[in-house]
Design an enzyme around this catalytic site. Structure first.
Site, PDB file in Angstrom:
ATOM      1  N   ALA A  18      42.779   3.133  73.063  1.00  0.00           N
ATOM      2  CA  ALA A  18      41.700   2.225  72.628  1.00  0.00           C
ATOM      3  C   ALA A  18      41.722   1.903  71.134  1.00  0.00           C
ATOM      4  CB  ALA A  18      40.346   2.809  73.033  1.00  0.00           C
ATOM      5  N   ARG A  29      45.692 -11.021  66.329  1.00  0.00           N
ATOM      6  CA  ARG A  29      44.837 -12.208  66.453  1.00  0.00           C
ATOM      7  C   ARG A  29      44.764 -12.944  65.116  1.00  0.00           C
ATOM      8  NH1 ARG A  29      40.656  -9.099  68.777  1.00  0.00           N
ATOM      9  NH2 ARG A  29      41.640  -8.854  70.811  1.00  0.00           N
ATOM     10  N   SER A  48      46.314   1.661  76.428  1.00  0.00           N
ATOM     11  CA  SER A  48      45.025   1.001  76.659  1.00  0.00           C
ATOM     12  C   SER A  48      44.449   1.191  78.049  1.00  0.00           C
ATOM     13  CB  SER A  48      45.169  -0.507  76.413  1.00  0.00           C
ATOM     14  OG  SER A  48      45.317  -0.755  75.054  1.00  0.00           O
ATOM     15  N   CYS A  52      37.499   7.104  80.594  1.00  0.00           N
ATOM     16  CA  CYS A  52      36.241   7.382  81.286  1.00  0.00           C
ATOM     17  C   CYS A  52      36.360   7.160  82.791  1.00  0.00           C
ATOM     18  CB  CYS A  52      35.130   6.490  80.750  1.00  0.00           C
ATOM     19  SG  CYS A  52      34.877   6.703  78.994  1.00  0.00           S
ATOM     20  N   ASP A 291      38.980   8.529  68.405  1.00  0.00           N
ATOM     21  CA  ASP A 291      38.485   9.900  68.523  1.00  0.00           C
ATOM     22  C   ASP A 291      38.965  10.819  67.405  1.00  0.00           C
ATOM     23  OD1 ASP A 291      37.503   8.874  70.850  1.00  0.00           O
ATOM     24  OD2 ASP A 291      38.683  10.142  72.193  1.00  0.00           O
ATOM     25  N   TRP A 442       3.640  -0.531  83.138  1.00  0.00           N
ATOM     26  CA  TRP A 442       3.853   0.135  81.848  1.00  0.00           C
ATOM     27  C   TRP A 442       5.259   0.712  81.896  1.00  0.00           C
ATOM     28  CZ3 TRP A 442       1.168  -0.184  77.450  1.00  0.00           C
ATOM     29  CH2 TRP A 442      -0.202  -0.465  77.498  1.00  0.00           C
ATOM     30  N   ARG A 450       4.253   5.807  73.467  1.00  0.00           N
ATOM     31  CA  ARG A 450       2.812   5.874  73.182  1.00  0.00           C
ATOM     32  C   ARG A 450       2.322   7.313  73.143  1.00  0.00           C
ATOM     33  NH1 ARG A 450      -0.431   3.018  77.565  1.00  0.00           N
ATOM     34  NH2 ARG A 450      -0.971   5.141  78.153  1.00  0.00           N
TER      35      ARG A 450
END
Lengths: 456, 456
Positions: A18, A29, A48, A52, A291, A442, A450
Site C-alpha cells: 500500500a 501520475r 498492492s 485486511c 506501517d 435520538w 448528551r
C-alpha cells in the site's frame, strides 16, 4: 553521478504494498516515464493487496488470493511504467552513495537512486518460546501467510485451532476458522479481547465470541508449544495445555524499521521511522510511508505507530506528491479502527481510558445502550457506545462502539468530531440522518454525547 | 391572576407530539409537580408517536399503530404528572389575558397559562383541485391518517394506487403500497423524484423505483381527480388520466403556524414561527418547537423550516429547559435527511445546487461512484456520492448519497463536516473506519472529497 544509465532521475521504492505503490503511482501520475524512472523492490511475490482481506480468504468468504490484489506487478509495468522486482529483498541502504542493496532471484544487486521511498511495512510480533517454529504455527501478516494458512486448512482439515492474541487480526482469524468448521480456542494475555477497547466494552466482544462457538480464555500467558514430528500438537499456558492441530498468532505488529535504522535514519520513540508532515525522513531525498513510520496522533499529540492500509495509502500519496515536486501533508491520525467479528461490529477511535490517562487527560465517560434502528423496526439490534471527554472543556477524547449490524461505521461521526476537536455538548446538537431503518429518532451518538456532556 | 386554582405556575403545551411533549417532559424533569403544573392539548387521539414510521405501518413492516407510540397520554399522566387532553384543538391564544381557547369533547374551554409552548406541527399541502375531497384520497401526516390508509387497504384491497409527489413521504408510501401488492404509479411535477436532491442524483432513485415495479412519471401536473359515488376513480394530469382505487398525496408540508399568526406572534419568511436560539417566540413566556417553527440553517445562514422529528425533539428539549429557568440553545440545522425506498438508501445534507445558487455561493461539484464494501467482499453494492464545495475556500456546502444497503448513514460524516465548516481538502485526510465488510480502503467520502478538492 556516473552510475546513471541516463539523465532521468530514478525513484526506488522499497516495499511493493500500500504505502510504497501509492507513492510510486502518485509520482507517476505527476511525472511521466520521460521524466522519472521508478523501480519497486518487493520481498514477496505480490504487490498492492488488501492485507485486511486475508481472514476472509482463509474463511472462504473470498474465493481466491487474486481477488485481494489491487494491481499486480505486470499491471504496474504495463500501465504505469513502474518496474517491479518481486522476491527481491532490500538488505542495505547507503545514504552517501545513494544505493539500495538487495537480494533477489538473480543474486545480489545494487540499485542507485536519486529519490528513495521506504515502505517496509510491519513485522508480526512472534513469541520467543519453546516450539514456536513448529509446522502448523502461522503468523498472518502477508498475503503469502494467508495463502499458507488457507492451504493448510484445505489440505489437512484441522479439527482444533488455537488463536494466540485476541486483537483485530486474531479475532478475524478466529471467525474465519469457525467458518471452516474448526473448533477454535482464543487465548489472550489481557482481561478481555480487543485491548484497544476498554475492558467493559471488550467484554461485549468476549460474549459474542463465545456465542459464536469459540472458547475464549482471558489472562492466559502462553509459555510454549508442544509438537510431534515437528508439527504443533498443543499450546501450553501458565494454567493449562490446549491440544490443537494448528496455531494462529495474532500478537500484533511492530514497525519494520530495521532497514531504515541500519541506514542511520532517525527512528522515533514508537520504533517507527520518524517523518515530518510531508513524509520526509531525516535523510535528504528519502521518504517513508505505511506501517513502518510513526505519525502524529491528533488527540494525544504524541507520535503513534498504527499499522493500517488507509494510512499507508494516504501517506504514500503524500510522499509521492512531495518527492515529485508538489506539496502535500499527512494530517495525522485519530486512531480509528473497525472490524466485524462473529456478527458483532467493533469500532474505536481516539483514546481509550488507559491511553487518555497516559496522555495526562482528566476525563469523564458515558456508556449508552441503544439500537441500530428504530425500536419498532424489524432488525433493530443492540448497540453500545462509550465516549470519553476531557473534564472542564468537554472535548471528545475517544469513542468505542460494539453492536450488531449497522453499528460499526457510526464511528466515522466520532472520528470526524474528534478531527475537529468538538466538545460533547455541541456534538449532542448535531443534525444527523434519521429514518426508522437506520436509527432511533435520538441517534445513539447524540444520546451518548448528551449524557457525557452532563458529566464533564 | 385570579384565574389560578392555586399558586403553582402552569405550563400549557399546544400539540402533543414530538416538539410539545419533549418540552413538557424536559420541563417536568427539571421541575416536579409541586413546582409546575403541565397541561398538554392535542387535537388527535395520540401523543408522541413516530410519524416517520407511518409508511411502515401501511406496508405492514410494523404490525400495529401502538408500536409507533413512544408514550401514550395515560403514561404521561401517571409517570410524569403531565395532564394530556386529546381530541382537543386549540382555536385561539389571547396573549394579553394569557389564555388558550380550545374545543374538545366537553365543548369550548379556556385554559389559563403562565408559560406556553406552541408545537402545532406541520400541515400537508393539499391541492385545491376538482375532486380533491373524494373518498380514497389520503394525506399522510398524522398517525390517524396512517391508520386510515391502512384500514382502507386492508378492507378494500385496492389494485391500483397513484401517489402524487415523489418526495420522502410519497416514495415511502409508494414502497409500502408495492409491498401490499398494489400497482403503484408515482406522479411528480419535477424532473426527477426527491426534489431535495439534484436531478442527476434523483435519477438514480427513479431507476430504483421503476426496478421495484412502480410506474414513475416525472414532469406531470395533476389537474384533478375523477370519482364515482364520491370515491376516487382516477387522477387526471395535463398529459393523461391514471385510473386508480386510491390516491396518496405526498406534496410536502408547511409549518402549521396559523394559530400563532392569529395570536399576533411573529412569523418568519418561510411561514414558520420565528424563534430565537432558545426557542422563544416574539411574545413573552411563549415558546415554540417542532415543525411549526423556522430555524437557522448553518450553511445558508438563512431561516429554514424543516419538518423532522429529530429537530422537534431537540427543540422541545431546549424550550423545556429554558422555560423552566435553565439555559439551552438550539444549534441550528444543516438540512440532513435520510430514507430508504425500494432497497435504495437516499441521503442528503447541506445545500443542493439550486439551494447553493440561491444562497449566492459559487461552487464546484464532484460525483463519485464507489461501493459499500471492499470490491471483493460479498454484498459490495454500488454507492454514488455527490459533493458541493464553495470555490476558493473549498468549504463543503452539501452532499448527496444514493446507494444500496450500507450507503445512507454515511451522510452523518458529511453532516458532521458541514457542522464544523470543514473544507474538502481537509475532509480527504480524515481517519475514517475501514474494514472490508464496511468500505473500500479509500472510503467513498474521502474519494469524493479529494476529487472535489482538485476542482474548487
Amino acid at each position: 553521478m556516473e552510475r546513471r544509465v541516463n539523465d532521468r532521475p530514478r525513484l526506488v521504492v522499497v516495499g511493493g504494498d500500500a504505502g510504497g505503490m501509492s507513492a510510486a503511482s502518485q509520482a507517476r501520475r505527476r511525472l511521466g516515464p520521460e521524466d522519472l524512472r521508478i523501480l519497486s523492490l518487493e520481498r514477496g511475490p505480490y504487490t498492492s493487496y488488501s492485507a485486511c482481506g486475508i481472514p476472509y480468504l482463509v474463511g472462504r468468504t473470498v474465493s481466491s488470493p487474486e481477488e485481494l490484489i489491487v494491481r499486480d506487478p505486470a499491471t504496474f509495468e504495463r500501465e504505469h511504467g513502474i518496474e517491479v522486482r518481486t522476491r527481491t529483498e532490500a538488505t542495505d541502504i547507503d545514504l552517501d552513495r545513494r544505493v539500495v542493496r538487495a537480494v533477489g532471484p538473480d543474486g545480489r544487486v545494487e540499485e542507485p537512486y536519486d529519490l528513495l521511498v521506504i515502505a517496509t511495512g510491519a513485522v508480526p510480533q512472534r513469541p520467543d518460546l519453546p516450539g514456536a517454529t513448529s509446522t502448523g504455527i502461522f503468523g498472518v501478516q502477508t498475503l503469502g501467510d494467508g495463502v499458507a494458512v488457507r492451504r493448510y486448512v484445505d489440505e489437512r482439515s484441522p479439527s482444533a485451532a488455537v488463536v494466540v492474541g485476541a486483537g483485530y487480526i486474531g479475532l478475524e482469524m478466529a471467525e474465519a476458522l469457525l467458518r471452516r468448521g474448526i473448533h477454535v480456542t482464543v487465548l489472550e494475555a489481557g482481561p478481555e479481547p480487543m485491548g484497544t477497547l476498554d475492558p467493559d466494552m471488550g467484554r461485549l466482544v468476549a460474549d459474542a465470541l463465545r456465542e459464536a462457538g469459540a472458547e475464549f480464555h482471558p489472562s492466559r500467558r502462553v509459555t510454549g508449544f508442544e509438537s510431534a514430528e515437528g508439527r504443533v500438537t498443543a499450546v501450553v499456558t501458565d494454567e493449562k495445555t490446549h491440544p490443537c492441530d494448528m496455531v494462529v498468532l495474532g500478537l500484533g505488529v511492530r514497525p519494520n524499521s530495521d532497514l531504515a535504522r541500519r541506514a542511520g535514519l532517525e527512528i522515533g520513540p514508537t520504533g517507527g521511522i520518524a517523518v515530518d508532515r510531508r513524509m520526509r525522513t531525516s535523510a535528504e531525498n528519502v521518504w517513508a510511508a505505511g506501517d513502518c513510520v510513526e505519525v502524529f496522533h491528533r488527540v494525544s499529540r504524541a507520535p503513534a505507530a498504527i499499522a493500517l492500509g488507509t494510512h499507508a495509502n494516504k501517506q504514500g500519496r503524500v510522499a509521492g506528491t512531495n518527492l515529485s515536486g508538489g506539496y502535500a501533508a499527512f494530517g495525522g491520525v485519530v486512531g480509528t479502527a473497525l472490524t466485524r467479528v462473529c456478527d458483532v461490529e467493533v469500532a474505536r477511535t481516539g483514546l481509550n481510558e488507559e491511553e487518555a490517562t497516559r496522555a495526562g487527560f482528566e476525563f469523564a465517560t458515558a456508556t449508552t445502550e441503544s439500537t441500530t434502528r428504530a425500536g419498532y423496526f424489524p432488525g433493530a439490534a443492540a448497540l453500545t457506545i462509550k465516549l470519553l471527554a476531557e473534564r472542564r472543556t468537554g472535548r471528545l477524547l475517544g469513542g468505542q462502539i460494539v453492536g450488531r449490524e449497522n453499528a460499526g461505521k457510526r464511528v466515522d461521526v466520532l472520528a470526524t468530531a474528534l478531527w475537529n476537536g468538538m466538545a460533547v455538548d455541541e456534538m449532542a446538537e448535531m443534525d444527523l440522518g434519521y429514518a426508522p431503518p437506520f436509527s432511533p429518532v435520538w441517534d445513539p451518538v447524540l444520546i451518548a454525547a448528551r449524557r457525557l456532556a452532563e458529566r464533564v
